[in-house]
Design a protein around this motif. Structure first.
Motif, PDB file in Angstrom:
ATOM      1  N   ARG A   1      -5.218  -5.400  -4.888  1.00  0.00           N
ATOM      2  CA  ARG A   1      -5.684  -4.790  -3.643  1.00  0.00           C
ATOM      3  C   ARG A   1      -5.672  -3.270  -3.830  1.00  0.00           C
ATOM      4  NH1 ARG A   1      -7.736  -8.553  -0.244  1.00  0.00           N
ATOM      5  NH2 ARG A   1      -6.452 -10.407  -0.246  1.00  0.00           N
ATOM      6  N   ILE A   2      -6.781  -2.647  -3.509  1.00  0.00           N
ATOM      7  CA  ILE A   2      -6.902  -1.194  -3.665  1.00  0.00           C
ATOM      8  C   ILE A   2      -7.330  -0.604  -2.329  1.00  0.00           C
ATOM      9  CG2 ILE A   2      -8.121   0.662  -4.859  1.00  0.00           C
ATOM     10  CD1 ILE A   2      -8.556  -1.270  -7.179  1.00  0.00           C
ATOM     11  N   ASP A   3      -6.650   0.454  -1.898  1.00  0.00           N
ATOM     12  CA  ASP A   3      -7.020   1.142  -0.667  1.00  0.00           C
ATOM     13  C   ASP A   3      -7.986   2.274  -1.032  1.00  0.00           C
ATOM     14  OD1 ASP A   3      -7.149   2.025   1.937  1.00  0.00           O
ATOM     15  OD2 ASP A   3      -5.335   3.267   1.753  1.00  0.00           O
ATOM     16  N   VAL A   4      -9.242   2.148  -0.619  1.00  0.00           N
ATOM     17  CA  VAL A   4     -10.252   3.148  -0.947  1.00  0.00           C
ATOM     18  C   VAL A   4     -10.324   4.257   0.091  1.00  0.00           C
ATOM     19  CG1 VAL A   4     -11.697   1.644  -2.354  1.00  0.00           C
ATOM     20  CG2 VAL A   4     -12.052   1.735   0.109  1.00  0.00           C
ATOM     21  N   GLY A   5      -9.559   4.104   1.195  1.00  0.00           N
ATOM     22  CA  GLY A   5      -9.523   5.160   2.198  1.00  0.00           C
ATOM     23  C   GLY A   5     -10.495   4.947   3.349  1.00  0.00           C
ATOM     24  N   TYR A   6     -11.318   3.937   3.265  1.00  0.00           N
ATOM     25  CA  TYR A   6     -12.250   3.618   4.342  1.00  0.00           C
ATOM     26  C   TYR A   6     -12.516   2.130   4.319  1.00  0.00           C
ATOM     27  CZ  TYR A   6     -15.439   4.016   0.391  1.00  0.00           C
ATOM     28  OH  TYR A   6     -16.035   3.881  -0.835  1.00  0.00           O
ATOM     29  N   LYS A   7     -13.082   1.638   5.416  1.00  0.00           N
ATOM     30  CA  LYS A   7     -13.326   0.210   5.528  1.00  0.00           C
ATOM     31  C   LYS A   7     -14.739  -0.107   5.032  1.00  0.00           C
ATOM     32  CE  LYS A   7     -13.179  -3.636   8.726  1.00  0.00           C
ATOM     33  NZ  LYS A   7     -12.981  -4.063  10.106  1.00  0.00           N
ATOM     34  N   ILE A   8     -14.851  -1.113   4.193  1.00  0.00           N
ATOM     35  CA  ILE A   8     -16.152  -1.545   3.687  1.00  0.00           C
ATOM     36  C   ILE A   8     -16.610  -2.718   4.540  1.00  0.00           C
ATOM     37  CG2 ILE A   8     -17.412  -2.450   1.720  1.00  0.00           C
ATOM     38  CD1 ILE A   8     -15.288  -1.125  -0.065  1.00  0.00           C
TER      39      ILE A   8
END
Length: 154
Positions: A111-118
């Motif tokens: 799980r990676i947090d990209v900083g925004y919701k896709i």
């Protein structure tokens, strides 16, 4: 695997080598030539590994134009010199030397947090039905007249 180049690449180059019979090669300088195939000319530079069809630059392996020049100068050059190093057996062994762990289920993915919701794309048609051209369509006029030919009107 033995040799300098991956065996599947060698097999592919040998298959391409059979297609160079209709190539006319005109040597310009030591490692520069012009190859003509069915009235289309290609400039080949063996020194810089460039062919103007750009297949060599993209794939890393010589195209048929390059192989025709290499075959013409076969007493001087070896095919191993002209295949990119990432297609070598050594690089292949390095790439697959590590251990790969199997991930058979999606919950095993990191799980990676990209900083925004896709979000998923919303692919919907706009309200209303599809509009048809009906009798205004140029093909309908041709078909009404019973013509078998299709002409493009600009």
């Amino acid at each position: 695997m033995e040799g300098i180049i991956i065996p599947s690449i060698v097999k592919d180059l040998n298959a391409k080598n059979k297609a160079i019979k209709d190539h006319e090669v005109l040597i310009c300088r030591a490692r520069t030539a012009e190859v003509t195939v069915s009235k289309v000319r290609h400039a080949v530079n063996l020194e810089d590994q460039i062919c103007n069809c750009r297949a060599w630059q993209v794939t890393g392996k010589p195209c048929t134009h390059d192989l025709a020049v290499i075959a013409k100068q076969s007493s001087v050059v070896q095919i191993d010199e002209f295949v990119h190093e990432y297609l070598s057996v050594e690089k292949f062994k390095k790439a697959y030397a590590g251990v790969f762990y199997l991930m058979t289920f999606k919950h095993q993915w990191p799980r990676i947090d990209v900083g925004y919701k896709i979000c998923k794309l919303k692919l919907r048609r706009k309200p209303g039905g599809l509009k048809s051209l009906g009798s205004r369509h140029p093909m309908s006029l041709v078909l009404e007249r019973g013509e078998n030919t299709v002409s493009v009107k600009n």
